[in-house]
Design a protein around this motif. Structure first.
Motif, PDB file in Angstrom:
ATOM      1  N   LYS A  83     -20.106 -75.725 -50.404  1.00 30.51           N
ATOM      2  CA  LYS A  83     -21.452 -75.734 -48.954  1.00 30.51           C
ATOM      3  C   LYS A  83     -20.982 -75.986 -47.692  1.00 30.51           C
ATOM      4  O   LYS A  83     -21.952 -76.001 -46.709  1.00 30.51           O
ATOM      5  N   ASP A  84     -19.626 -75.224 -47.516  1.00 33.89           N
ATOM      6  CA  ASP A  84     -19.302 -75.374 -45.636  1.00 33.89           C
ATOM      7  C   ASP A  84     -18.395 -74.361 -46.109  1.00 33.89           C
ATOM      8  O   ASP A  84     -17.777 -73.679 -46.479  1.00 33.89           O
ATOM      9  N   GLU A  85     -18.933 -73.006 -45.430  1.00 35.01           N
ATOM     10  CA  GLU A  85     -18.574 -72.231 -44.687  1.00 35.01           C
ATOM     11  C   GLU A  85     -17.945 -71.519 -43.770  1.00 35.01           C
ATOM     12  O   GLU A  85     -18.540 -71.723 -42.591  1.00 35.01           O
ATOM     13  N   TRP A  86     -16.344 -70.897 -43.362  1.00 32.13           N
ATOM     14  CA  TRP A  86     -16.458 -70.283 -42.117  1.00 32.13           C
ATOM     15  C   TRP A  86     -17.318 -68.949 -41.904  1.00 32.13           C
ATOM     16  O   TRP A  86     -16.822 -68.307 -42.322  1.00 32.13           O
ATOM     17  N   LEU A  87     -17.525 -68.735 -40.528  1.00 33.48           N
ATOM     18  CA  LEU A  87     -18.856 -68.130 -40.246  1.00 33.48           C
ATOM     19  C   LEU A  87     -18.367 -67.509 -39.258  1.00 33.48           C
ATOM     20  O   LEU A  87     -18.055 -67.562 -37.927  1.00 33.48           O
ATOM     21  N   TRP A  88     -17.772 -65.711 -39.012  1.00 34.27           N
ATOM     22  CA  TRP A  88     -17.873 -65.111 -38.122  1.00 34.27           C
ATOM     23  C   TRP A  88     -18.757 -64.455 -37.112  1.00 34.27           C
ATOM     24  O   TRP A  88     -19.236 -64.064 -37.643  1.00 34.27           O
ATOM     25  N   ILE A  89     -19.064 -64.826 -36.045  1.00 36.52           N
ATOM     26  CA  ILE A  89     -20.105 -64.299 -35.041  1.00 36.52           C
ATOM     27  C   ILE A  89     -19.067 -63.217 -33.798  1.00 36.52           C
ATOM     28  O   ILE A  89     -18.889 -63.319 -33.191  1.00 36.52           O
ATOM     29  N   GLU A  90     -20.053 -61.919 -34.351  1.00 35.60           N
ATOM     30  CA  GLU A  90     -19.332 -60.228 -33.082  1.00 35.60           C
ATOM     31  C   GLU A  90     -19.926 -60.892 -32.231  1.00 35.60           C
ATOM     32  O   GLU A  90     -19.280 -60.162 -31.170  1.00 35.60           O
ATOM     33  N   SER A  91     -21.182 -61.324 -31.046  1.00 33.49           N
ATOM     34  CA  SER A  91     -21.179 -61.220 -30.089  1.00 33.49           C
ATOM     35  C   SER A  91     -20.106 -62.287 -29.188  1.00 33.49           C
ATOM     36  O   SER A  91     -20.077 -61.398 -28.077  1.00 33.49           O
ATOM     37  N   VAL A  92     -19.765 -62.856 -30.114  1.00 31.31           N
ATOM     38  CA  VAL A  92     -18.400 -63.826 -29.188  1.00 31.31           C
ATOM     39  C   VAL A  92     -17.091 -63.984 -29.791  1.00 31.31           C
ATOM     40  O   VAL A  92     -16.311 -64.159 -29.717  1.00 31.31           O
ATOM     41  N   ASN A  93     -17.140 -63.023 -30.770  1.00 30.61           N
ATOM     42  CA  ASN A  93     -15.733 -62.751 -31.701  1.00 30.61           C
ATOM     43  C   ASN A  93     -14.797 -64.122 -31.913  1.00 30.61           C
ATOM     44  O   ASN A  93     -13.613 -64.087 -31.429  1.00 30.61           O
ATOM     45  N   ARG A  94     -15.545 -65.194 -32.368  1.00 28.70           N
ATOM     46  CA  ARG A  94     -15.535 -66.125 -32.519  1.00 28.70           C
ATOM     47  C   ARG A  94     -15.555 -66.478 -34.366  1.00 28.70           C
ATOM     48  O   ARG A  94     -16.482 -66.408 -34.698  1.00 28.70           O
ATOM     49  N   VAL A  95     -15.110 -68.037 -35.188  1.00 27.32           N
ATOM     50  CA  VAL A  95     -15.299 -68.525 -36.004  1.00 27.32           C
ATOM     51  C   VAL A  95     -15.650 -69.751 -35.453  1.00 27.32           C
ATOM     52  O   VAL A  95     -15.178 -70.268 -35.140  1.00 27.32           O
ATOM     53  N   TYR A  96     -16.864 -70.111 -36.813  1.00 21.77           N
ATOM     54  CA  TYR A  96     -17.524 -71.719 -36.602  1.00 21.77           C
ATOM     55  C   TYR A  96     -17.736 -71.761 -37.853  1.00 21.77           C
ATOM     56  O   TYR A  96     -17.977 -70.996 -38.990  1.00 21.77           O
ATOM     57  N   GLU A  97     -17.651 -72.760 -38.571  1.00 23.40           N
ATOM     58  CA  GLU A  97     -17.920 -73.653 -39.371  1.00 23.40           C
ATOM     59  C   GLU A  97     -19.500 -73.755 -39.632  1.00 23.40           C
ATOM     60  O   GLU A  97     -20.250 -74.084 -38.290  1.00 23.40           O
ATOM     61  N   ALA A  98     -20.211 -73.607 -40.809  1.00 23.18           N
ATOM     62  CA  ALA A  98     -22.013 -73.374 -40.973  1.00 23.18           C
ATOM     63  C   ALA A  98     -21.624 -74.011 -42.444  1.00 23.18           C
ATOM     64  O   ALA A  98     -21.189 -73.990 -43.422  1.00 23.18           O
ATOM     65  N   ARG A  99     -23.057 -74.818 -42.295  1.00 25.72           N
ATOM     66  CA  ARG A  99     -23.684 -75.395 -43.724  1.00 25.72           C
ATOM     67  C   ARG A  99     -24.237 -74.970 -43.987  1.00 25.72           C
ATOM     68  O   ARG A  99     -24.956 -73.881 -43.502  1.00 25.72           O
ATOM     69  N   ILE A 100     -24.587 -74.674 -45.443  1.00 25.99           N
ATOM     70  CA  ILE A 100     -25.145 -74.346 -46.134  1.00 25.99           C
ATOM     71  C   ILE A 100     -26.033 -74.644 -46.782  1.00 25.99           C
ATOM     72  O   ILE A 100     -26.019 -75.947 -47.624  1.00 25.99           O
ATOM     73  N   ASP A 101     -27.283 -74.497 -47.018  1.00 26.41           N
ATOM     74  CA  ASP A 101     -28.453 -75.245 -47.032  1.00 26.41           C
ATOM     75  C   ASP A 101     -29.567 -74.341 -48.345  1.00 26.41           C
ATOM     76  O   ASP A 101     -30.771 -73.796 -46.742  1.00 26.41           O
ATOM     77  N   THR A 102     -29.414 -74.758 -49.159  1.00 26.93           N
ATOM     78  CA  THR A 102     -30.801 -73.709 -49.998  1.00 26.93           C
ATOM     79  C   THR A 102     -32.034 -74.579 -49.426  1.00 26.93           C
ATOM     80  O   THR A 102     -33.499 -73.619 -50.117  1.00 26.93           O
ATOM     81  N   GLY A 103     -32.218 -75.504 -48.980  1.00 29.77           N
ATOM     82  CA  GLY A 103     -33.504 -75.575 -48.779  1.00 29.77           C
ATOM     83  C   GLY A 103     -34.525 -75.359 -47.723  1.00 29.77           C
ATOM     84  O   GLY A 103     -35.230 -76.035 -47.890  1.00 29.77           O
ATOM     85  N   ALA A 104     -33.683 -75.444 -46.366  1.00 28.09           N
ATOM     86  CA  ALA A 104     -34.088 -73.978 -45.475  1.00 28.09           C
ATOM     87  C   ALA A 104     -34.287 -73.109 -45.565  1.00 28.09           C
ATOM     88  O   ALA A 104     -33.535 -72.012 -46.047  1.00 28.09           O
ATOM     89  N   LYS A 105     -35.008 -72.589 -45.228  1.00 28.19           N
ATOM     90  CA  LYS A 105     -35.355 -70.864 -45.433  1.00 28.19           C
ATOM     91  C   LYS A 105     -35.046 -70.171 -44.506  1.00 28.19           C
ATOM     92  O   LYS A 105     -33.871 -68.987 -44.950  1.00 28.19           O
ATOM     93  N   THR A 106     -35.145 -70.193 -43.114  1.00 27.08           N
ATOM     94  CA  THR A 106     -34.289 -69.293 -42.061  1.00 27.08           C
ATOM     95  C   THR A 106     -33.312 -70.709 -41.688  1.00 27.08           C
ATOM     96  O   THR A 106     -33.063 -71.429 -42.142  1.00 27.08           O
TER      97      THR A 106
END
Length: 267
Positions: free
Chosen positions: A117-140
């Motif tokens: 339900k929660d996972e770590w996500l790395w973003i190339e634009s800032v070269n940083r890692v943030y925790e993301a929420r997994i939501d199958t109820g959201a399309k985008t």
């Protein structure tokens, strides 16, 4: 007779009704059709999203009901089964050693990764890692953004915004390709909110993807990033009973990190 002539003269001097050319009529009809088609598409999309959310909730209720029925059946069987008298069991030497049981990697299932339900996500634009929420109820998917400014770069549409991970004073200015705009209906309002969609390179575990994110203010949310069905489709399986299944991506060495800017600073 003179009066008739005068009246005829007045009638003939009335300006004619302007005519509409076939091209103007065609353009008007085309614009009306496009506008109606867009409205119908938005309504259908809203109905589909709501239908998917209802289906997911219904499946969760069904799963809970099945588990409860199985538990009740086990209890009833125990109550109906008489006590078993102890028996002497003679151990026998097995004729051959049992085959070892193959252990599967809990982080992957076939060619798909398993996410909680929660996972770590790395973003190339800032070269940083943030925790993301997994939501199958959201399309985008969506990412927390402030001071969103569209602009043109090399003849293409881009967008500049400040990634605001939380309600602290630090944020990071990002420029990314502008893919399109979407209209989203808020749960607390009947009006459609028009939001830009940006393309960002991200990494989840060992999987690197170029994904689309709706830009919106999530500073009051628990998670700055939300991953929806479009990101998870065909690449991931969600286990809502677990969290942080995939390893936390490392910051890329040698790649600079953006410096934080103040959210209160005028851009």
């Amino acid at each position: 007779m003179i009066s008739s002539i005068l009246l005829s003269g007045c009638i003939n001097r009335t300006p004619p009704t302007p005519t509409v050319s076939p091209a103007q009529l065609t353009n008007a009809l085309t614009e009306t059709e496009l506008r109606l088609a867009e409205q119908m598409e938005q309504q259908c999309q809203g109905w589909q999203d709501q239908q998917q959310t209802n289906l997911d909730q219904y499946q969760l209720v069904q799963k809970g009901q099945r588990q409860l029925d199985q538990r009740l059946e086990q209890i009833e069987n125990k109550l109906d089964t008489p006590p078993v008298q102890p028996a002497v069991i003679t151990a026998k030497k097995p004729s051959q050693c049992p085959q070892p049981v193959a252990v599967t990697d809990s982080k992957n299932l076939g060619n798909k990764i398993v996410v909680g339900k929660d996972e770590w996500l790395w973003i190339e634009s800032v070269n940083r890692v943030y925790e993301a929420r997994i939501d199958t109820g959201a399309k985008t998917s969506s990412i927390s953004a402030l001071d969103i400014t569209p602009f043109e770069k090399d003849g293409k549409r881009w967008v500049r915004f400040r990634l605001a991970p939380d309600d602290s004073d630090d944020s990071f200015e990002i420029e990314a390709p502008l893919v399109r705009y979407v209209k989203i209906r808020q749960a607390s309002s009947n009006e459609l909110d028009r939001r830009p969609v940006a393309s960002l390179t991200v990494r989840l575990g060992k999987m690197t993807e170029v994904a689309e994110f709706t830009l919106t203010d999530r500073t009051q949310m628990s998670y700055p990033i939300l991953l929806g069905r479009e990101f998870l489709r065909d690449v991931a399986i969600v286990d809502v009973a677990r969290e942080n299944i995939q390893p936390k991506p490392a910051i890329v060495e040698g790649q600079p990190q953006l410096e934080a800017v103040s959210k209160t600073k005028k851009q």
